[in-house]
Design an enzyme around this catalytic site. Sequence first.
Site, short mmCIF file in Angstrom:
data_model
loop_
_atom_site.label_atom_id
_atom_site.label_comp_id
_atom_site.label_asym_id
_atom_site.label_seq_id
_atom_site.Cartn_x
_atom_site.Cartn_y
_atom_site.Cartn_z
N CYS A 88 0.84 -1.19 0.00
CA CYS A 88 0.00 0.00 0.00
C CYS A 88 0.88 1.25 0.00
CB CYS A 88 -0.92 -0.06 1.22
SG CYS A 88 -1.08 1.43 2.16
N GLU A 89 0.56 2.16 -0.91
CA GLU A 89 1.43 3.32 -1.07
C GLU A 89 1.23 4.37 0.02
OE1 GLU A 89 0.58 4.64 -5.00
OE2 GLU A 89 -1.19 5.78 -4.42
N HIS A 90 0.19 4.22 0.81
CA HIS A 90 -0.03 5.18 1.90
C HIS A 90 0.76 4.82 3.15
CE1 HIS A 90 -4.15 6.26 -0.02
NE2 HIS A 90 -3.14 6.95 -0.55
N HIS A 91 1.00 3.54 3.36
CA HIS A 91 1.63 3.12 4.61
C HIS A 91 2.84 2.20 4.43
CE1 HIS A 91 -2.69 3.95 5.56
NE2 HIS A 91 -2.12 4.64 6.52
N GLN A 129 -5.20 -0.29 -4.27
CA GLN A 129 -5.95 -1.41 -4.87
C GLN A 129 -6.82 -0.93 -6.04
OE1 GLN A 129 -8.15 -3.89 -2.08
NE2 GLN A 129 -9.45 -4.64 -3.74
N HIS A 157 -6.10 -5.61 3.73
CA HIS A 157 -5.09 -4.55 3.91
C HIS A 157 -4.54 -4.59 5.32
CE1 HIS A 157 -5.82 -2.32 0.09
NE2 HIS A 157 -6.82 -3.18 0.10
N CYS A 159 -2.54 -2.59 6.68
CA CYS A 159 -2.48 -1.26 7.32
C CYS A 159 -3.75 -1.01 8.13
CB CYS A 159 -2.21 -0.15 6.31
SG CYS A 159 -3.43 -0.02 5.00
ZN LIG Z 1 -2.55 1.61 3.70
#
Ligand SMILES: [Zn+2]
Length: 209
Positions: A88-91, A129, A157, A159
């Site tokens: 995941c590119e956010h976390h 995703q 996910h 995260c």
């Molecule tokens: Zn994430």
Amino acid sequence: MRSAESSSKYEDLRKVVKDFIRLIGDDPERPELRETPERVARMWLEELASGYDQDPDEHLKYFHVSSADYISANRLIVVVNVPIRSMCEHHLLPFYGYAHIAYIPGDEVIGLSKFARVLNVFARRLQLQERLTEEIADYLYKKLKTRGLLVMIEATHTCALIRGVGEPLSMITLSTRGELSVDEKLRTEAMELINNSRASIHKEDTIRE
Ligand SMILES: [Zn+2]
């Protein structure tokens, strides 16, 4: 040439991981952590971020079929349970699950094992995703020269799992192209075929939880 480039990347990344360990409050020199920066740098370059260096076309191998046979006898091809492992590119935490693909074959189809390799090129990068689903749909729609395509990804996910309470842990994303976008009956048929075959996974998931 490529190995020299990746070795300088590797060395830089190893240093970054070492700094990271120090900055979060641990001691990168303690014996248990001494090999971690090396291991993590290698894991990112060789596996988790390996999609940046690959062209999905390298993995395509077509089989010629008579489209007339396919379309009259078996209009849809459904490929289920293609493993998805992504970050995941956010976390920078993993999400994982399965992709399911339905398409109307043209003159050429691609081998089952190739789907996993092609999808991996898109998944082994920092991703969302939703975007992953769109990228796979765009790519396959173009390469399979199909009149219709549906891509469904269901993923868990981590995260959401380790950070929050009450956030959804699993998500389903759906992307359609061509006839599978406009023909509701055909889309329902594709979804039913996918749902029938992926039911066992859900059972296993429930047991594991
Ligand atoms: Zn994430």
